[in-house]
Design a protein around this motif. Structure first.
Motif, mmCIF file in Angstrom:
data_model
loop_
_atom_site.group_PDB
_atom_site.id
_atom_site.type_symbol
_atom_site.label_atom_id
_atom_site.label_comp_id
_atom_site.label_asym_id
_atom_site.label_seq_id
_atom_site.Cartn_x
_atom_site.Cartn_y
_atom_site.Cartn_z
ATOM 1 N N LEU A 163 0.818 -1.204 0.000
ATOM 2 C CA LEU A 163 0.000 0.000 0.000
ATOM 3 C C LEU A 163 0.853 1.256 0.000
ATOM 4 O O LEU A 163 2.008 1.246 0.437
ATOM 5 N N SER A 164 0.261 2.350 -0.449
ATOM 6 C CA SER A 164 0.928 3.649 -0.341
ATOM 7 C C SER A 164 0.943 4.086 1.121
ATOM 8 O O SER A 164 0.206 3.547 1.955
ATOM 9 N N SER A 165 1.761 5.067 1.426
ATOM 10 C CA SER A 165 1.889 5.537 2.808
ATOM 11 C C SER A 165 0.555 6.022 3.365
ATOM 12 O O SER A 165 0.170 5.685 4.497
ATOM 13 N N ASP A 166 -0.181 6.825 2.599
ATOM 14 C CA ASP A 166 -1.471 7.335 3.067
ATOM 15 C C ASP A 166 -2.471 6.207 3.285
ATOM 16 O O ASP A 166 -3.234 6.214 4.257
ATOM 17 N N ALA A 167 -2.476 5.249 2.363
ATOM 18 C CA ALA A 167 -3.398 4.116 2.488
ATOM 19 C C ALA A 167 -3.064 3.287 3.723
ATOM 20 O O ALA A 167 -3.968 2.787 4.410
ATOM 21 N N ARG A 168 -1.787 3.146 4.031
ATOM 22 C CA ARG A 168 -1.393 2.415 5.241
ATOM 23 C C ARG A 168 -1.949 3.093 6.483
ATOM 24 O O ARG A 168 -2.490 2.444 7.376
ATOM 25 N N ASP A 169 -1.792 4.406 6.548
ATOM 26 C CA ASP A 169 -2.267 5.141 7.720
ATOM 27 C C ASP A 169 -3.771 4.980 7.897
ATOM 28 O O ASP A 169 -4.258 4.740 9.016
ATOM 29 N N ARG A 170 -4.513 5.115 6.809
ATOM 30 C CA ARG A 170 -5.976 4.976 6.899
ATOM 31 C C ARG A 170 -6.366 3.571 7.337
ATOM 32 O O ARG A 170 -7.297 3.402 8.150
#
Length: 320
Positions: A163-170
């Motif tokens: 996943l992308s960094s933002d997707a990981r956080d979400r």
């Protein structure tokens, strides 16, 4: 570590009749994608042969890593007996099998997997599982996982690297909202995998999570690059596993990084062993992460009596 007999038998049946040449070719491609952490819009397990190659070459190692993380949770939380579980990015059901082996109390599991190929394999394997309610779903894990209720145990294994960094956080935030008690996240034991675990750890602590393992404190991680926090579990290779990998050694070491947190506070151990203990000349040297947030070295000898005898039984990842 070996797969449970019921899972081992189910995997063997799933691989019957598969061409070894095709399996080896798919295993090589899969290994290259994992090592390079390729994110090209395609799922790693995008077709049936990739899924079969995963069963032959990656399932034993990922099972060992997830099962080891659960052992550390069970050691810290002997009273934890989850009844319901949610596994996101379930693959062939690896975390479900590990949780069932670790906690016989588990009765109701929801497994989310977006790849039709590996989900079909997982559904077939789960027919061999002990009686329990097992539901498989396809869902978009990036956009919120709607219409789910919290579960006692929530797991995410070897998913964040896709996943992308933002997707990981979400996703981490959403999984915490779905955690009734304990959340376990496992990643490859590489420096990059550790960085993903660190980021998830920091977010979870900000949201009020209580550390279970491997950390023995809730402060900043005291390790700095090029050092990184990871552990290892030795995995037994079947004959087909060796053939598919072109390997001769009957085992491999799976290195992994993980974090486990809970909504329930609990006592923390004094320290955790960060590297394999070094012994010789009647002495044992331990490198530990300590409850005060520091990293330190401890040397014990026979003169330390009971402490020395205890240290001789300790291994990489154990707590003091």
């Amino acid at each position: 570590m070996e797969l449970p007999p019921s899972l081992r038998g189910a995997v063997d049946r799933a691989l019957e009749g598969i061409s070894l040449a095709d399996l080896k070719r798919s295993a090589d491609i899969l290994s290259q994608r994992y090592r390079a952490e390729v994110r090209d819009g395609r799922m790693h397990l995008s077709d049936d042969m990739a899924a079969r190659a995963y069963l032959a070459t990656r399932l034993p190692a990922t099972y060992a890593a997830v099962r080891a993380g659960m052992e550390f949770v069970a050691d810290r939380r002997p009273d934890f007996a989850p009844v319901t579980a949610l596994d996101v990015g379930a693959g062939p059901g690896t975390a479900f099998w590990a949780a069932s082996d670790c906690w016989p109390s588990l009765d109701d599991a929801l497994l989310i997997e977006g790849s039709p190929a590996i989900r079909a394999c997982g559904e077939a394997l789960s027919q061999a599982a002990s009686p329990s309610r097992i539901e498989w779903r396809s869902a978009d894990i990036i956009n919120g996982l709607p219409d789910l209720a919290p579960r006692d145990l929530v797991t995410l294994a070897y998913v964040l690297d896709e996943l992308s960094s933002d997707a990981r956080d979400r996703l981490v935030d959403r999984l915490w909202s779905l955690t009734a008690d304990t959340l376990l996240i496992v990643e490859p034991g590489t420096p990059a995998g550790w960085q993903r675990i660190l980021r998830a750890r920091d977010r979870l602590l900000i949201m009020g999570a209580h550390m279970i393992a491997p950390c023995v404190h809730g402060g900043a991680c005291p390790l700095a690059a090029p050092d990184w926090c990871h552990f290892s579990r030795r995995v037994a290779r079947s004959r087909l596993h060796r053939q598919a990998k072109g390997a001769e050694v009957p085992w491999e070491d799976e290195k992994y990084a993980y974090v486990a947190v809970s909504r329930q506070p609990g006592p923390s151990p004094e320290a955790r062993i960060l590297v394999p203990p070094r012994s010789g000349g009647g002495r044992i040297a331990l490198r530990t992460c300590n409850a005060d947030g520091s990293v330190g070295e401890r040397a014990l000898s026979k003169r330390d009596g009971a402490a020395f005898k205890t240290a001789r039984r300790l291994d990489w990842g154990d707590s003091l």
